[in-house]
Design a protein around this motif. Structure first.
Motif, PDB file in Angstrom:
ATOM      1  N   ALA A  13       0.822  -1.211   0.000  1.00 53.54           N
ATOM      2  CA  ALA A  13       0.000   0.000   0.000  1.00 53.54           C
ATOM      3  C   ALA A  13       0.846   1.246   0.000  1.00 53.54           C
ATOM      4  N   LEU A  14       1.866   1.302   0.853  1.00 55.24           N
ATOM      5  CA  LEU A  14       2.582   2.555   1.054  1.00 55.24           C
ATOM      6  C   LEU A  14       3.394   3.000  -0.152  1.00 55.24           C
ATOM      7  N   PRO A  15       4.155   2.094  -0.833  1.00 55.39           N
ATOM      8  CA  PRO A  15       4.999   2.592  -1.934  1.00 55.39           C
ATOM      9  C   PRO A  15       4.220   3.250  -3.055  1.00 55.39           C
ATOM     10  N   ILE A  16       2.929   2.960  -3.205  1.00 53.60           N
ATOM     11  CA  ILE A  16       2.189   3.571  -4.306  1.00 53.60           C
ATOM     12  C   ILE A  16       1.073   4.461  -3.801  1.00 53.60           C
ATOM     13  N   TYR A  17       1.285   5.060  -2.601  1.00 55.62           N
ATOM     14  CA  TYR A  17       0.199   5.853  -2.022  1.00 55.62           C
ATOM     15  C   TYR A  17      -0.147   7.069  -2.865  1.00 55.62           C
ATOM     16  N   TYR A  18       0.824   7.578  -3.643  1.00 53.77           N
ATOM     17  CA  TYR A  18       0.520   8.745  -4.460  1.00 53.77           C
ATOM     18  C   TYR A  18      -0.425   8.408  -5.607  1.00 53.77           C
ATOM     19  N   LEU A  41      11.053   1.604  20.902  1.00 54.37           N
ATOM     20  CA  LEU A  41      11.860   2.082  19.779  1.00 54.37           C
ATOM     21  C   LEU A  41      12.860   3.119  20.273  1.00 54.37           C
ATOM     22  N   ASP A  42      14.034   3.105  19.676  1.00 52.96           N
ATOM     23  CA  ASP A  42      15.071   4.083  19.992  1.00 52.96           C
ATOM     24  C   ASP A  42      15.107   5.112  18.874  1.00 52.96           C
ATOM     25  N   ALA A  43      14.941   6.378  19.224  1.00 52.18           N
ATOM     26  CA  ALA A  43      14.921   7.437  18.208  1.00 52.18           C
ATOM     27  C   ALA A  43      16.204   7.467  17.386  1.00 52.18           C
ATOM     28  N   GLN A  44      17.319   7.042  17.960  1.00 47.36           N
ATOM     29  CA  GLN A  44      18.585   7.034  17.227  1.00 47.36           C
ATOM     30  C   GLN A  44      18.580   6.035  16.074  1.00 47.36           C
ATOM     31  N   ASP A  45      17.693   5.044  16.143  1.00 44.83           N
ATOM     32  CA  ASP A  45      17.601   4.062  15.060  1.00 44.83           C
ATOM     33  C   ASP A  45      16.753   4.568  13.900  1.00 44.83           C
ATOM     34  N   PHE A  46      16.076   5.698  14.091  1.00 46.63           N
ATOM     35  CA  PHE A  46      15.201   6.256  13.061  1.00 46.63           C
ATOM     36  C   PHE A  46      15.484   7.747  12.910  1.00 46.63           C
ATOM     37  N   ALA A  64       0.636   9.441  10.914  1.00 45.29           N
ATOM     38  CA  ALA A  64       0.742   9.641   9.468  1.00 45.29           C
ATOM     39  C   ALA A  64       1.455  10.952   9.182  1.00 45.29           C
ATOM     40  N   PRO A  65       2.338  10.982   8.183  1.00 48.77           N
ATOM     41  CA  PRO A  65       2.884  12.258   7.708  1.00 48.77           C
ATOM     42  C   PRO A  65       1.790  13.076   7.038  1.00 48.77           C
ATOM     43  N   VAL A  66       1.886  14.385   7.169  1.00 46.20           N
ATOM     44  CA  VAL A  66       0.913  15.314   6.592  1.00 46.20           C
ATOM     45  C   VAL A  66       1.687  16.331   5.762  1.00 46.20           C
ATOM     46  N   LEU A  67       1.299  16.497   4.504  1.00 43.66           N
ATOM     47  CA  LEU A  67       2.075  17.337   3.597  1.00 43.66           C
ATOM     48  C   LEU A  67       1.698  18.805   3.647  1.00 43.66           C
ATOM     49  N   ARG A  89       7.272   2.041   7.851  1.00 43.41           N
ATOM     50  CA  ARG A  89       6.384   2.573   6.816  1.00 43.41           C
ATOM     51  C   ARG A  89       6.393   4.096   6.775  1.00 43.41           C
ATOM     52  N   LEU A  90       6.880   4.712   7.825  1.00 46.20           N
ATOM     53  CA  LEU A  90       6.936   6.172   7.871  1.00 46.20           C
ATOM     54  C   LEU A  90       8.258   6.713   7.349  1.00 46.20           C
ATOM     55  N   VAL A  91       9.327   5.941   7.515  1.00 51.18           N
ATOM     56  CA  VAL A  91      10.664   6.428   7.162  1.00 51.18           C
ATOM     57  C   VAL A  91      10.772   6.815   5.686  1.00 51.18           C
ATOM     58  N   PRO A  92      10.292   6.002   4.715  1.00 54.36           N
ATOM     59  CA  PRO A  92      10.436   6.418   3.307  1.00 54.36           C
ATOM     60  C   PRO A  92       9.762   7.745   3.000  1.00 54.36           C
ATOM     61  N   ILE A  93       8.605   7.997   3.609  1.00 57.94           N
ATOM     62  CA  ILE A  93       7.912   9.262   3.351  1.00 57.94           C
ATOM     63  C   ILE A  93       8.664  10.409   4.018  1.00 57.94           C
TER      64      ILE A  93
END
Length: 208
Positions: A13-18, A41-46, A64-67, A89-93
């Motif tokens: 779903a995510l790679p083609i969300y546009y 989760l460790d913030a240093q890993d992301f 969710a990211p918001v543009l 799923r958030l990192v690529p965006i």
């Protein structure tokens, strides 16, 4: 015509969300949310994600990211992907849009109570009967508006409506911007409490 592309698996779903028609996407989507990880989760890993967003993910929140960076923009219609508590799923965006805003989807035990201090304080005093312990919950702010995060057990939330100007409850899938969101014209969203403050149970006067 409604595009057929919405028949997606969670993994693609995510790679083609546009490519997804926005109205169809918003009408049919369901959040990709997961229980909090057994190991935080460790913030240093992301490094692509703001530390405050990693902290929100550790709470099990669907993010969710918001543009958009406009006060008048629809948060949901400006989302760049499904709300999820999976950071991968958030990192690529975030890489593609490093200055994006961030929103949390309410529901699934999360209620956010919005209070505009200029319009809502008089009716708020009446509503809470001058009991203020609930203000110890996690809180963030944009200008004169405060947002209080609460846990609720699924009971129906009290309808506030026009009788309570300046007050609004977000609880059934609506989205609210989180720190460190910002606007081209308008005050940014910042924490008004410690970012590690607990999320308290919703006060009884917010529930039916």
């Amino acid at each position: 015509a409604t595009p057929e592309i919405y028949t997606l698996s969670l993994h693609d779903a995510l790679p083609i969300y546009y490519m997804i028609n926005a109205e169809t996407f918003l009408a049919n989507r369901s959040s990709l949310s997961f229980p909090p990880a057994s190991q935080p989760l460790d913030a240093q890993d992301f490094p692509e994600l703001p530390a405050s967003i990693v902290h929100a993910l550790n709470r099990g929140w669907a993010i969710a990211p918001v543009l958009a960076h406009s006060l008048s923009a629809s948060v949901k219609r400006s989302m760049a992907g499904l709300p999820t508590s999976d950071p991968s799923r958030l990192v690529p965006i975030a890489r593609e849009h490093p200055d994006c805003n961030w929103a949390v989807e309410t529901g699934n035990g999360l209620l956010i109570f919005e209070v505009n201090s200029e319009a809502g304080l008089p009716v708020l005093r009446h509503l809470c009967q001058n009991e203020w312990d609930w203000r110890e919950t996690l809180r963030f702010r944009s200008g004169a508006t405060d947002f209080f995060a609460f846990h609720h057990s699924g009971r129906r939330v009290r309808f506030l409506g026009n009788r309570f100007p300046g007050l609004k409850s977000h609880w059934n899938g609506s989205a609210v911007l989180l720190p460190p969101s910002w606007f081209v014209f308008g005050p940014p969203v910042n924490y008004a409490s410690d970012s590690n403050a607990p999320v308290l149970d919703a006060p009884a006067w917010l529930l039916d």
